[in-house]
Design an enzyme around this catalytic site. Structure first.
Site, PDB file in Angstrom:
ATOM      1  N   ASP A 227      14.325  53.097  12.498  1.00 40.43           N
ATOM      2  CA  ASP A 227      15.146  53.097  11.296  1.00 40.43           C
ATOM      3  C   ASP A 227      16.456  53.857  11.494  1.00 40.43           C
ATOM      4  OD1 ASP A 227      15.347  52.857   8.216  1.00 40.43           O
ATOM      5  OD2 ASP A 227      15.487  55.024   8.520  1.00 40.43           O
ATOM      6  N   GLU A 301      17.150  49.190  14.061  1.00 41.80           N
ATOM      7  CA  GLU A 301      17.908  48.812  12.873  1.00 41.80           C
ATOM      8  C   GLU A 301      19.303  49.420  12.962  1.00 41.80           C
ATOM      9  OE1 GLU A 301      17.969  49.449   8.033  1.00 41.80           O
ATOM     10  OE2 GLU A 301      17.624  51.077   9.436  1.00 41.80           O
TER      11      GLU A 301
END
Length: 580
Positions: A227, A301
Site C-alpha cells: 500500500d 500500489e
C-alpha cells in the site's frame, strides 16, 4: 504499414510458418491467473454483527473458484483501531478481533489451498497506528521506538503561537503534522492523524518490516499488495539545513488550500530510496520462496508518473515488484472516453514496461468508484473483456463480475475519514470512498445475503434484489456468466502466449487482436450508444469470416454466428469476442 505492438514476453520469435512461434515456457502461477480483491468488511459476515469477517470469506471461496480466479487479495485484516478501516495497523502480527482469529486465518489459507487459490495480503508499510505498541513506547520516551517515527520541532508564528514545522498536507486534508506534548514535537502523518509515518531512514524499521513480511510468508501467504509504497521516504532534511522544506503549490484551481492535491509532493513522494527498499523486500520474498518452493508475488500500489511506476519492476540486476499496478484504466479513461482514449490508456503501460515483464489490468478497487458506475452498466462485459483478455495479469475488485455499482451512503452513514474530514454534508460525496465499499450482493434476502444483522456497517446498495450473484447464476444471460466464460477463454494458449495489436476503428469502437500458432481472436468493444459497422481488415492478416465466441449480455448476436470481418455490425455498447 500499420505499427504492430509485439510482446516478446514468453520466448524467441521464429520466422518459420505453421510451427509454434514461441517457446511455451512454464508460467509462474500468477502470470495466467485472475487476482480477486476482497474488502473483508464488505464481503460476507458469518457472525451477524454487520461486519464481514474471515470465516465469511472462507465460506464464499467456492464463488471465487467458480468465477475462475486463482488468487484472493485481502485488504488489511491486521489488528487496528479502524480509524482508517484497517490501514492504521496497531499490530502487524495479529488478526483484528472483528475479523476473527489467527486460527480462522489459518483455516482460510488451508481451504484456499484445497481449492488451488492463493492468498495475498495487504502490506501497509508507510505507517502504523498511534495505538500501536511502537508509538505508545515512543510517547513514553523509549529511544528505540522514538526513532521508529518522523519527529520535527514546531515553529512560532508572528504571534508566538506554535505552528506545524512546514506546509506538508495529509492525504485526508489539513496538516500532515500532529503535536504530542509527551515528546514536545510534531510527528508526521501523511494519512489520518492516527497513522504516524514510519522512519525508513532507521535500519531498525527496515528490519522490522522485513520480519513482518517473513512472518506472513512463512504462514503460507503467496504474496502482498504493498500500500501507498511511494510515500515511504521523505527527503533527507539534512540537505536543507536540518529542517524539512515547504512543498510548492500545485497550481490546481479545482481544489482548495487544505486539499492534498493543492501541493506538489516533491519531498514526500517518489524519493529515490523508495525503489531500493522495494528491491530489498523482493530479496525477502525470494528468500522465502527458495525455502518452500512457492513463488511469491509482490504487487505495488503507486499513483505516479508512468516512468516512476516502471522503476518498481527493478533496475539493472535488482528485481522489484512483479506487478506495479497499472491504474491507467481507472485514472485515464471512463464512460466519456473515445476508442482512441482507450487505446492510448492500454498501450501506455505496454509501451513503457520492460519487454520481459508482464502488463496488468485494473479497473476498480476499494478507493475508486466502481467500474460499473464509472463506465456505465451497459459496458460491464466489454470492460471485463479488456481486463481478462489483454496480455498480462487480470485484477478484479469484488463485484465487477456481476456489474456491482456504487451504493448511496448518506452523510449520516458516512464513515470514511476522507469524506468525514470534509465536514461538509453536501460535498463529502466527492471524497468519500464508502460508495465503492458497500456490502457484496449475494442474493435477494435481507442485506443481500451479506449479513443477518439489523444494521450493516455500511448500507447495502439499493436494487440488490435484482443485482446479485444468485439472480445472475439462474439467469440465462448475465454479466456473471460472461465473466466466467471470459475466465475460461483466458486459459487458451493464445491469451497466455499470444501477440497483441489494437486499433481505434473510429471514435467509438475499440478492437484488439490476439494471435498465436495459427489461432486468431478479435475483441471488439463499442463505447457508445449507437450502432456501428466496422471493417476489421485494418488488422494485418484478418480477412474472410469470423465466428462469435462470446458476446455481451445486451448483444443481439449469438455464439456461433458468422460475420464478414470487412463489414461487422456492432450494436450499442456491444462487446464481442470473435475467432477467425
Amino acid at each position: 504499414m500499420r505499427a504492430v505492438l509485439l510482446l516478446p514476453l514468453f520466448g524467441v520469435l521464429s520466422c518459420a510458418k505453421n510451427i509454434n512461434v514461441r517457446d511455451e515456457r512454464e508460467l509462474e502461477w500468477w502470470e495466467s491467473t485472475i487476482v480477486y480483491q476482497i474488502y473483508p468488511r464488505s464481503f460476507a459476515d458469518s457472525d451477524g454483527d454487520g461486519i464481514g469477517d474471515i470465516k465469511g470469506i472462507t465460506s464464499k471461496l467456492e464463488h471465487v473458484k467458480e468465477i475462475g480466479a486463482g488468487a484472493v487479495w485481502l485488504s488489511p485484516i491486521f489488528q487496528s483501531p479502524m480509524y482508517d478501516f484497517g490501514y492504521d495497523i496497531a499490530d502487524f502480527y495479529a488478526i483484528h478481533d472483528e475479523f476473527g482469529t489467527m486460527e480462522d486465518f489459518e483455516e482460510l489459507v488451508a481451504k484456499a489451498g484445497e481449492l488451488d487459490i492463493k492468498i495475498l495480503l495487504d502490506l501497509v508499510p508507510n505507517h502504523t497506528s498511534n495505538e500501536s505498541m511502537w508509538f505508545q513506547e515512543a510517547l513514553k520516551g523509549n529511544e528505540k521506538y522514538l526513532n521508529y517515527f518522523v519527529w520535527e520541532d514546531g515553529v512560532l508564528d508572528e504571534n508566538g503561537v506554535m505552528q506545524p514545522p512546514n506546509n506538508w498536507l495529509s492525504h485526508f486534508r489539513g496538516s500532515a503534522w500532529e503535536f504530542r506534548e509527551e515528546v514536545g514535537k510534531y510527528y508526521l502523518h501523511q494519512f489520518v492523524v492516527g497513522q504516524p509515518d514510519l522512519n525508513y531512514h532507521n535500519p531498525d524499521v527496515v528490519e522490522e518490516m522485513k520480519n513482518i513480511i517473513r512472518f506472513w510468508l512463512n504462514k503460507g501467504v503467496a504474496g502482498f499488495r504493498v500500500d501507498a509504497v511511494n510515500c515511504l521516504f521523505e527527503v533527507d532534511k539534512e540537505l536543507f539545513g536540518g529542517k524539512y522544506p515547504d512543498e510548492p503549490p500545485s497550481g490546481r484551481t479545482d481544489v482548495d488550500s487544505g486539499s492534498h492535491d493543492s501541493l506538489q509532493h516533491i519531498y514526500t513522494k517518489d524519493q529515490n530510496e523508495t525503489y531500493y527498499m522495494v528491491y530489498e523486500w523482493r530479496d525477502v520474498f525470494d528468500e522465502i520462496s527458495k525455502q518452500d518452493g512457492l513463488p511469491r508475488l509482490m504487487m505495488t500500489e503507486v499513483y505516479a508518473s508512468i516512468k516512476d511506476v516502471m522503476r518498481y519492476f527493478g533496475e539493472g540486476e535488482r528485481e522489484g515488484a512483479q506487478m506495479p499496478f497499472n491504474f491507467d484504466l481507472i485514472t485515464d479513461v471512463d464512460a466519456s472516453s473515445s476508442a482512441a482514449d482507450i487505446k492510448r490508456a492500454i498501450e501506455k503501460f505496454l509501451t513503457y514496461k520492460p519487454v520481459d515483464k508482464n502488463g496488468n489490468w485494473v479497473v476498480g478497487n476499494h478507493d475508486k468508484s466502481r467500474m460499473a458506475t464509472r463506465y456505465g452498466t451497459a459496458l460491464v462485459d466489454g470492460i471485463n473483456m479488456l481486463v481478462l483478455l489483454l496480455p498480462g495479469v487480470a485484477v478484479t475488485y469484488m463485484g465487477e463480475e456481476i456489474g456491482l455499482v456504487d451504493g448511496y451512503v448518506s452523510w449520516e452513514d458516512t464513515v470514511d475519514p476522507s469524506g468525514c474530514n470534509t465536514n461538509d454534508p453536501v460535498n463529502y460525496v466527492k471524497y468519500s470512498r464508502d460508495p465503492e465499499r458497500t456490502p457484496f450482493q449475494w442474493n435477494s434476502d435481507k442485506n443481500a445475503g451479506f449479513s443477518t444483522a439489523d444494521k450493516t456497517w455500511l448500507p447495502v446498495a439499493e436494487g440488490y434484489t435484482k443485482l446479485n450473484v444468485e439472480a445472475q447464476k439462474t439467469s440465462a444471460r448475465s454479466n456473471l456468466k460472461v465473466y466466467q466464460a471470459l475466465a475460461n477463454l483466458r486459459q487458451e494458449k493464445v491469451f497466455r502466449y499470444g501477440r497483441y495489436e489494437s486499433i481505434a476503428l473510429n471514435t467509438d469502437v475499440f478492437a484488439f487482436k490476439r494471435w498465436y500458432n495459427g489461432e486468431t481472436y478479435l475483441v471488439v468493444v463499442n463505447m457508445r450508444d449507437s450502432e456501428q459497422e466496422v471493417d476489421l481488415t485494418y488488422f494485418e492478416n484478418v480477412i474472410g469470416k469470423a465466428a462469435v465466441v462470446l458476446r455481451s449480455v445486451q448483444s443481439p448476436k449469438n455464439e456461433g454466428d458468422v460475420f464478414d470481418v470487412a463489414s461487422l455490425p456492432v450494436a450499442a455498447f456491444e462487446g464481442i469476442v470473435l475467432k477467425l
